[in-house]
Design an enzyme around this catalytic site. Structure first.
Site, PDB file in Angstrom:
ATOM      1  N   SER A   7     -12.243   5.127   3.852  1.00  0.00           N
ATOM      2  CA  SER A   7     -12.006   3.739   3.433  1.00  0.00           C
ATOM      3  C   SER A   7     -11.040   3.021   4.374  1.00  0.00           C
ATOM      4  CB  SER A   7     -11.414   3.776   2.012  1.00  0.00           C
ATOM      5  OG  SER A   7     -11.116   2.472   1.559  1.00  0.00           O
TER       6      SER A   7
ATOM      7  N   LEU B  62      -8.509   1.379   6.738  1.00  0.00           N
ATOM      8  CA  LEU B  62      -8.052   1.585   8.119  1.00  0.00           C
ATOM      9  C   LEU B  62      -8.590   2.900   8.701  1.00  0.00           C
ATOM     10  CD1 LEU B  62      -4.300   0.444   7.739  1.00  0.00           C
ATOM     11  CD2 LEU B  62      -6.329  -0.943   8.209  1.00  0.00           C
TER      12      LEU B  62
ATOM     13  N   ASP C  26     -10.929  13.241   3.443  1.00  0.00           N
ATOM     14  CA  ASP C  26     -10.553  12.334   2.348  1.00  0.00           C
ATOM     15  C   ASP C  26     -10.713  13.080   1.026  1.00  0.00           C
ATOM     16  OD1 ASP C  26     -10.211   9.929   0.639  1.00  0.00           O
ATOM     17  OD2 ASP C  26     -10.590   8.819   2.478  1.00  0.00           O
TER      18      ASP C  26
ATOM     19  N   CYS D  50      -4.188   8.364   7.954  1.00  0.00           N
ATOM     20  CA  CYS D  50      -4.350   7.085   7.240  1.00  0.00           C
ATOM     21  C   CYS D  50      -4.305   7.256   5.727  1.00  0.00           C
ATOM     22  CB  CYS D  50      -5.688   6.432   7.602  1.00  0.00           C
ATOM     23  SG  CYS D  50      -5.695   5.734   9.247  1.00  0.00           S
TER      24      CYS D  50
ATOM     25  N   SER E   7       4.125   1.325   7.135  1.00  0.00           N
ATOM     26  CA  SER E   7       3.860  -0.012   6.578  1.00  0.00           C
ATOM     27  C   SER E   7       5.056  -0.886   6.921  1.00  0.00           C
ATOM     28  CB  SER E   7       3.739   0.081   5.054  1.00  0.00           C
ATOM     29  OG  SER E   7       3.835  -1.206   4.461  1.00  0.00           O
TER      30      SER E   7
ATOM     31  N   TYR F  22       6.975   3.281  -2.657  1.00  0.00           N
ATOM     32  CA  TYR F  22       6.116   3.070  -1.477  1.00  0.00           C
ATOM     33  C   TYR F  22       6.977   2.901  -0.221  1.00  0.00           C
ATOM     34  CZ  TYR F  22       2.322   1.189   1.387  1.00  0.00           C
ATOM     35  OH  TYR F  22       1.397   0.978   2.383  1.00  0.00           O
TER      36      TYR F  22
ATOM     37  N   PHE G 152      -3.570  -5.991   5.776  1.00  0.00           N
ATOM     38  CA  PHE G 152      -4.926  -5.768   6.288  1.00  0.00           C
ATOM     39  C   PHE G 152      -5.949  -5.886   5.177  1.00  0.00           C
ATOM     40  CE2 PHE G 152      -4.999  -4.446  10.751  1.00  0.00           C
ATOM     41  CZ  PHE G 152      -3.635  -4.523  11.019  1.00  0.00           C
TER      42      PHE G 152
ATOM     43  N   THR H  22      -8.376  -4.522   3.387  1.00  0.00           N
ATOM     44  CA  THR H  22      -8.976  -3.222   3.030  1.00  0.00           C
ATOM     45  C   THR H  22      -9.097  -3.147   1.510  1.00  0.00           C
ATOM     46  OG1 THR H  22      -6.899  -2.061   2.674  1.00  0.00           O
ATOM     47  CG2 THR H  22      -7.689  -2.153   4.956  1.00  0.00           C
TER      48      THR H  22
HETATM   49  N1  NAI Z   1      -4.104  -2.424   3.769  1.00  0.00           N
HETATM   50  C1  NAI Z   1      -2.887  -2.799   4.102  1.00  0.00           C
HETATM   51  O1  NAI Z   1      -2.572  -3.984   4.154  1.00  0.00           O
HETATM   52  C2  NAI Z   1      -1.849  -1.774   4.444  1.00  0.00           C
HETATM   53  C3  NAI Z   1      -2.086  -0.410   4.409  1.00  0.00           C
HETATM   54  N2  NAI Z   1      -1.087   0.466   4.778  1.00  0.00           N
HETATM   55  C4  NAI Z   1      -1.302   1.912   4.778  1.00  0.00           C
HETATM   56  O2  NAI Z   1      -2.464   2.212   5.538  1.00  0.00           O
HETATM   57  C5  NAI Z   1      -3.084   3.405   5.048  1.00  0.00           C
HETATM   58  C6  NAI Z   1      -4.556   3.120   4.765  1.00  0.00           C
HETATM   59  O3  NAI Z   1      -4.622   2.141   3.759  1.00  0.00           O
HETATM   60  P1  NAI Z   1      -5.937   1.319   3.427  1.00  0.00           P
HETATM   61  O4  NAI Z   1      -6.981   1.688   4.377  1.00  0.00           O
HETATM   62  O5  NAI Z   1      -5.529  -0.068   3.254  1.00  0.00           O
HETATM   63  O6  NAI Z   1      -6.220   1.912   1.980  1.00  0.00           O
HETATM   64  P2  NAI Z   1      -7.552   2.420   1.297  1.00  0.00           P
HETATM   65  O7  NAI Z   1      -7.197   2.575  -0.128  1.00  0.00           O
HETATM   66  O8  NAI Z   1      -8.711   1.584   1.696  1.00  0.00           O
HETATM   67  O9  NAI Z   1      -7.771   3.863   1.964  1.00  0.00           O
HETATM   68  C7  NAI Z   1      -6.903   4.936   1.718  1.00  0.00           C
HETATM   69  C8  NAI Z   1      -7.716   6.203   1.751  1.00  0.00           C
HETATM   70  O10 NAI Z   1      -6.824   7.302   1.552  1.00  0.00           O
HETATM   71  C9  NAI Z   1      -7.440   8.219   0.697  1.00  0.00           C
HETATM   72  N3  NAI Z   1      -6.454   9.038   0.022  1.00  0.00           N
HETATM   73  C10 NAI Z   1      -5.554   8.664  -0.931  1.00  0.00           C
HETATM   74  N4  NAI Z   1      -4.835   9.727  -1.323  1.00  0.00           N
HETATM   75  C11 NAI Z   1      -5.261  10.788  -0.616  1.00  0.00           C
HETATM   76  C12 NAI Z   1      -4.908  12.160  -0.575  1.00  0.00           C
HETATM   77  N5  NAI Z   1      -3.971  12.652  -1.370  1.00  0.00           N
HETATM   78  N6  NAI Z   1      -5.568  12.970   0.282  1.00  0.00           N
HETATM   79  C13 NAI Z   1      -6.556  12.483   1.076  1.00  0.00           C
HETATM   80  N7  NAI Z   1      -6.936  11.196   1.085  1.00  0.00           N
HETATM   81  C14 NAI Z   1      -6.298  10.359   0.242  1.00  0.00           C
HETATM   82  C15 NAI Z   1      -8.222   7.352  -0.293  1.00  0.00           C
HETATM   83  O11 NAI Z   1      -9.238   8.101  -0.958  1.00  0.00           O
HETATM   84  C16 NAI Z   1      -8.769   6.275   0.621  1.00  0.00           C
HETATM   85  O12 NAI Z   1     -10.027   6.613   1.148  1.00  0.00           O
HETATM   86  C17 NAI Z   1      -2.285   3.806   3.817  1.00  0.00           C
HETATM   87  O13 NAI Z   1      -1.394   4.798   4.188  1.00  0.00           O
HETATM   88  C18 NAI Z   1      -1.554   2.533   3.424  1.00  0.00           C
HETATM   89  O14 NAI Z   1      -0.365   2.815   2.755  1.00  0.00           O
HETATM   90  C19 NAI Z   1       0.122   0.023   5.185  1.00  0.00           C
HETATM   91  C20 NAI Z   1       0.406  -1.299   5.213  1.00  0.00           C
HETATM   92  C21 NAI Z   1      -0.534  -2.294   4.823  1.00  0.00           C
HETATM   93  C1  LIG Z   2      -2.634  -4.345  -6.134  1.00  0.00           C
HETATM   94  C2  LIG Z   2      -1.754  -3.144  -6.330  1.00  0.00           C
HETATM   95  C3  LIG Z   2      -1.212  -3.131  -7.781  1.00  0.00           C
HETATM   96  C4  LIG Z   2      -2.238  -2.619  -8.742  1.00  0.00           C
HETATM   97  C5  LIG Z   2      -1.504  -2.106  -9.959  1.00  0.00           C
HETATM   98  O1  LIG Z   2      -1.061  -2.920 -10.764  1.00  0.00           O
HETATM   99  O2  LIG Z   2      -1.359  -0.888 -10.041  1.00  0.00           O
HETATM  100  C6  LIG Z   2      -0.559  -3.186  -5.397  1.00  0.00           C
HETATM  101  C7  LIG Z   2       0.324  -1.945  -5.669  1.00  0.00           C
HETATM  102  C8  LIG Z   2       1.032  -1.650  -4.398  1.00  0.00           C
HETATM  103  C9  LIG Z   2       0.662  -2.799  -3.504  1.00  0.00           C
HETATM  104  C10 LIG Z   2       0.792  -2.539  -2.016  1.00  0.00           C
HETATM  105  C11 LIG Z   2       2.141  -2.144  -1.670  1.00  0.00           C
HETATM  106  O3  LIG Z   2       3.073  -2.289  -2.391  1.00  0.00           O
HETATM  107  C12 LIG Z   2       2.252  -1.695  -0.262  1.00  0.00           C
HETATM  108  C13 LIG Z   2       1.930  -2.803   0.688  1.00  0.00           C
HETATM  109  C14 LIG Z   2       3.116  -3.673   0.682  1.00  0.00           C
HETATM  110  C15 LIG Z   2       2.938  -4.853   1.525  1.00  0.00           C
HETATM  111  O4  LIG Z   2       4.110  -5.580   1.379  1.00  0.00           O
HETATM  112  C16 LIG Z   2       1.715  -5.612   1.011  1.00  0.00           C
HETATM  113  C17 LIG Z   2       0.479  -4.782   1.108  1.00  0.00           C
HETATM  114  C18 LIG Z   2       0.585  -3.519   0.320  1.00  0.00           C
HETATM  115  C19 LIG Z   2      -0.514  -2.586   0.822  1.00  0.00           C
HETATM  116  C20 LIG Z   2       0.451  -3.791  -1.192  1.00  0.00           C
HETATM  117  C21 LIG Z   2      -0.949  -4.251  -1.594  1.00  0.00           C
HETATM  118  C22 LIG Z   2      -1.101  -4.406  -3.132  1.00  0.00           C
HETATM  119  C23 LIG Z   2      -0.763  -3.165  -3.893  1.00  0.00           C
HETATM  120  C24 LIG Z   2      -1.789  -2.081  -3.525  1.00  0.00           C
END
Ligand code: NAI
Ligand SMILES: C[C@H](CCC(=O)O)[C@H]1CC[C@H]2[C@@H]3C(=O)C[C@@H]4C[C@H](O)CC[C@]4(C)[C@H]3CC[C@]12C
EC number: 1.1.1.35
Length: 255
Positions: free
Chosen positions: A14, A16, A35, A85, A149, A162, A195, A197
């Site tokens: 999923s 990134l 994953d 990721c 992040s 977080y 991002f 996602t």
């Molecule tokens: N989307 C955004 O704006 C931001 C994302 N990030 C970080 O980027 C990374 C990727 O996030 P996204 O792609 O947005 O999220 P996403 O929710 O689309 O993808 C995360 C993936 O990690 C997998 N995952 C979760 N727990 C797991 C585990 N215990 N073992 C293996 N896989 C696991 C999920 O199944 C999912 O496929 C995360 O670490 C997130 O914290 C950081 C800053 C902003």
């Molecule tokens: C939408 C989610 C809340 C759903 C719920 O009520 O459980 C948010 C919970 C955590 C948020 C993310 C987070 O805190 C990390 C990042 C912080 C940045 O400042 C913004 C993007 C985040 C990925 C943020 C996105 C929404 C949540 C997943």
């Protein structure tokens, strides 16, 4: 330079991670896509072609990650690039004074366990296999990219768990670069801003538009392919090591 690289991408089903697996596979790399068993990693791997193999993994499990690294060795003979990721988030205040309830300790521990412990688990086990590679002309044996992040620096209300989990990823980057330098293994961390996602899709459209407008330039959510582009740049630039790079359009999150 990415052609023929053997990679391991966690969270590859999923967002990134998926964009990274896609970019690597498109350029001829082999990908172990790791994953959760509950993810659609198997379908994604099939979509991306026969050099992509899905391994069901919880990154916080020694046994699961050992199996993923072993798959890289058995199927592709080695491991050159690991991209962390996999991640999870929660939004809970430290203490809810309206309801008189404290943040659940289990929720704090779960986020740390996946984001911090899981990332370290993947790094340490990847390093073992990378260390067995024949070094290139620069002495390099492998590259590791983590995902923190902007919340590691500008954590908002409700992000104690977080932000702490991601600050720990930033904190481990330099010492690990030093630890692994003897084997020619580099490590960098990307700190993404906002991002587009599935993680962010959980927010209402109005909130996402508002968040996008808070980014100085460009005033839009990042596209996951832009994250993948930076992963490749880190892999290809031999001098990038021990550093955390913000990828955020100059965003500084408000409280
Ligand atoms: N989307 C955004 O704006 C931001 C994302 N990030 C970080 O980027 C990374 C990727 O996030 P996204 O792609 O947005 O999220 P996403 O929710 O689309 O993808 C995360 C993936 O990690 C997998 N995952 C979760 N727990 C797991 C585990 N215990 N073992 C293996 N896989 C696991 C999920 O199944 C999912 O496929 C995360 O670490 C997130 O914290 C950081 C800053 C902003
Ligand atoms: C939408 C989610 C809340 C759903 C719920 O009520 O459980 C948010 C919970 C955590 C948020 C993310 C987070 O805190 C990390 C990042 C912080 C940045 O400042 C913004 C993007 C985040 C990925 C943020 C996105 C929404 C949540 C997943």
């Amino acid at each position: 330079m990415i052609k023929n690289v053997v990679s391991l991408v966690t969270g590859g089903a999923s967002g990134l991670g998926r964009a990274t697996a896609e970019r690597l596979a498109r350029q001829g790399a082999s990908v172990v896509l790791a994953d959760l068993p509950s993810s659609n990693g198997s379908e994604v791997a099939k979509e991306l072609g026969d050099k992509v193999v899905f391994v069901p993994v919880d990154v916080s499990s020694e046994q699961d990650v050992t199996a993923a690294v072993q798959t890289a060795k058995d199927k592709f003979g080695r491991l050159d690039l690991t991209v962390n990721c996999a991640g999870t988030a929660t939004a809970v205040k430290t203490y809810n004074f309206n309801k008189n309830v404290a943040h659940r300790l289990e929720d704090f521990q779960r986020v740390i366990n996946v984001n911090t412990v899981g990332t370290f688990n993947v790094i340490r086990l990847s390093a073992g296999l990378m260390g067995a590679n024949t070094p290139n002309q620069d002495g390099q044996r492998g590259v590791i990219v983590n995902t923190a992040s902007v919340a590691a620096f500008d954590g908002q209300i409700g992000q104690a768990a977080y932000s702490a989990s991601k600050a720990a990823v930033v904190g481990m980057t330099l010492p690990i670069a030093r630890d692994l330098s003897t084997q020619g293994i580099r490590i960098c961390t990307i700190a993404p801003g906002l991002f587009n996602t599935p993680m962010l899709a959980a927010l209402p459209e109005k909130v996402r538009t508002f968040l996008a407008k808070s980014i100085p330039f460009p005033q839009r959510l990042g596209d996951p392919s832009e994250y993948a582009q930076l992963v490749q740049a880190i892999y290809e630039n031999p001098l990038l090591n021990g550093e955390t790079i913000r990828l955020d359009g100059a965003l500084r999150m408000m409280p």
